[in-house]
Design an enzyme around this catalytic site. Structure first.
Site, PDB file in Angstrom:
ATOM      1  N   LYS A 110       0.836  -1.195   0.000  1.00  0.00           N
ATOM      2  CA  LYS A 110       0.000   0.000   0.000  1.00  0.00           C
ATOM      3  C   LYS A 110       0.878   1.254   0.000  1.00  0.00           C
ATOM      4  O   LYS A 110       1.999   1.239   0.521  1.00  0.00           O
ATOM      5  CB  LYS A 110      -0.862   0.058   1.271  1.00  0.00           C
ATOM      6  CG  LYS A 110      -1.929  -1.009   1.424  1.00  0.00           C
ATOM      7  CD  LYS A 110      -2.627  -0.843   2.761  1.00  0.00           C
ATOM      8  CE  LYS A 110      -3.670  -1.910   3.001  1.00  0.00           C
ATOM      9  NZ  LYS A 110      -4.859  -1.725   2.164  1.00  0.00           N
ATOM     10  N   ARG A 170     -10.360 -11.228   2.967  1.00  0.00           N
ATOM     11  CA  ARG A 170     -11.340 -12.227   2.532  1.00  0.00           C
ATOM     12  C   ARG A 170     -10.798 -13.650   2.703  1.00  0.00           C
ATOM     13  O   ARG A 170     -11.562 -14.593   2.851  1.00  0.00           O
ATOM     14  CB  ARG A 170     -11.747 -11.953   1.089  1.00  0.00           C
ATOM     15  CG  ARG A 170     -10.669 -12.099   0.057  1.00  0.00           C
ATOM     16  CD  ARG A 170     -10.977 -11.350  -1.236  1.00  0.00           C
ATOM     17  NE  ARG A 170     -10.954  -9.910  -1.018  1.00  0.00           N
ATOM     18  CZ  ARG A 170     -11.234  -9.016  -1.966  1.00  0.00           C
ATOM     19  NH1 ARG A 170     -11.562  -9.409  -3.184  1.00  0.00           N
ATOM     20  NH2 ARG A 170     -11.184  -7.722  -1.704  1.00  0.00           N
TER      21      ARG A 170
END
Length: 476
Positions: free
Chosen positions: A255, A330
């Site tokens: 990121k 997830r």
């Protein structure tokens, strides 16, 4: 915050709530000149006024809004204003008096005051100097019931617990420490906890959790919480699942730091929500059997980190092609959702800071949700959101979104295309469920850069009040 209903309040700081000027007059709290000033403000459209005196103050709130949820939210915000005014006066206690026709007015004002007075001062060397003086909220005996006051106390504590967990930095709250804090909450509130360490997770073959953990030198953890009273309304358990990524660098799909990685200690906000809700469930002794699951690890680009292109085998046996290591949440949730099948649950609800796509839809004003639960359950959850002003938007789970995550070399891939990212993430999770299920993406609301009303900067605890409200009304 301490809440009390004394026989007679001795506080010199008062918050008075009314529908109109006449009700304020009837309280005989204001002098003639103060009343004239308030009436002038009222005629000019002001519905909140603070009148300061030497060593005392009176905050006057006039209820506005047509719908109950609008009134409650206005009162929470006014409560936040009152807390700021009283803090400026170094008030240690305040008495809330409701003379309006809105029965929940005192509750809402006190809720707004308490939530806005939250502070995270653990790492401040001058914490005592910075701490607010306001510690006690008293109520006029006609303004709130004992049961309502006790519920308010637990709700405020639960939100504060969630905020504390989110605000802790990684060097104080890794996966192991998070599981320890959860166990401590269980002892404090009265629910059972069990923690699976890395060897247990390896034995269970939880491939999603293990893949994300590969770049870290710290082991993962899987916390299981269970509350089962002697009598309960639901035939099968309700299962709560919270994403526990204690820090997310994005892994090798790194990121950027500004406005992203610099606040990624909040990527375990889902875990904070379900753990604090379990605390409240036990404290309130709700007649429900509830289980909560928190898969936890950090996501780092370490020596043996999983890489884009890897194929991993999930706990369910499903193979997943990893195309983005920043779509890690997830993978944890999928293993936990498969674990939940062993309980044959009546309903499963997961909370996660899952996608930037969800934040792009609602910003900081609400969360998105989707799932396979009945329309009745969805309607009840949405109604809880309206009552608590923790609003939500439902997104569809059309089959076409499932087609977007089919892999060429594995069963699934962990990201879809450039659009519909929040939904394809939900569709990925759906694959691992076979029960009524709801998924809440709180990426846009879990962490705030600045204070707004009764939402403080840092961890917000968004989701705690709406989930508790839903469970309080469950089966009714």
């Amino acid at each position: 915050m301490l809440f009390k209903i004394p026989a007679k309040s001795s506080s010199r700081y008062i918050v008075a709530i009314a529908d109109n000027v006449q009700q304020i007059q009837s309280l005989s709290l204001l002098s003639e000149s103060e009343m004239l000033y308030f009436e002038k403000c009222f005629k000019e459209g002001t519905r909140y006024v603070t009148i300061a005196r030497p060593g005392a103050a009176i905050c006057v709130i006039i209820v506005t809004g047509k719908q109950p949820e609008e009134k409650a939210e206005q009162l929470r915000k006014s409560g936040a204003k009152a807390a700021a005014a009283l803090s400026a006066e170094s008030a240690g206690s305040v008495c809330v008096i409701n003379r309006s026709s809105f029965a929940q007015a005192a509750y809402a004002v006190a809720e707004g005051m308490s939530l806005s007075a939250y502070q995270f001062l653990k790492y401040k060397t001058d914490a005592k100097k910075k701490a607010y003086a306001l510690k006690t909220i008293e109520f006029d005996k006609n303004s709130i019931t004992v049961k309502e006051m006790q519920q308010l106390s637990v709700v405020v504590d639960a939100v504060s617990i969630a905020r504390d967990l989110v605000n802790e930095p990684l060097n104080s709250l890794g996966a192991k420490e998070l599981s320890g804090r959860i166990a401590a909450l269980g002892k404090q509130a009265g629910f059972r906890t069990r923690t699976l360490g890395k060897s247990d997770i390896v034995k269970e073959k939880m491939g999603g959790i293990l893949a994300v953990n590969r770049g870290s030198i710290d082991p993962p953890a899987f916390s299981i919480m269970e509350y089962k009273p002697a009598r309960f309304l639901n035939r099968q358990p309700i299962v709560l699942v919270g994403k526990g990524v204690v820090y997310d660098t994005g892994g090798l799909s790194l990121k950027p730091t500004p406005n992203s990685m610099d606040r990624m200690k909040s990527d375990m906000s889902g875990a904070a929500v379900v753990a604090s809700v379990m605390y409240a469930i036990a404290k309130l002794k709700l007649p429900l059997q509830v289980i909560a699951l928190v898969p936890a690890t950090d996501n780092r680009p370490g020596e043996n980190a999983y890489v884009p292109g890897d194929v991993i085998r999930m706990y369910s046996g499903t193979t997943v092609e990893v195309l983005n290591t920043d779509a890690e949440g997830r993978l944890l949730l999928a293993d936990a959702l498969h674990w939940a099948k062993r309980y044959k649950p009546e309903l499963v609800i997961d909370f996660a800071t899952l996608t930037g796509a969800a934040a792009a839809i609602t910003g900081a004003e609400g969360m998105i949700f989707m799932g396979t639960a009945s329309d009745q359950v969805k309607s009840a959850v949405a109604e809880s959101g309206r009552r608590q002003y923790e609003r939500m938007v439902e997104l569809p789970l059309w089959n076409e979104y499932g087609d977007m995550i089919v892999s060429d070399i594995a069963d699934l891939k962990n990201v879809g295309g450039p659009t519909g990212g929040a939904i394809t993430a939900g569709k990925f999770l759906e694959h691992f469920t076979d029960y009524p299920w709801l998924h809440f993406d709180i990426a846009g609301v879990s962490f705030a850069q600045s204070k707004k009303g009764y939402h403080t900067a840092g961890g917000t605890g968004f989701g705690v009040r709406v989930l508790l409200d839903f469970l309080l009304h469950y089966g009714k």
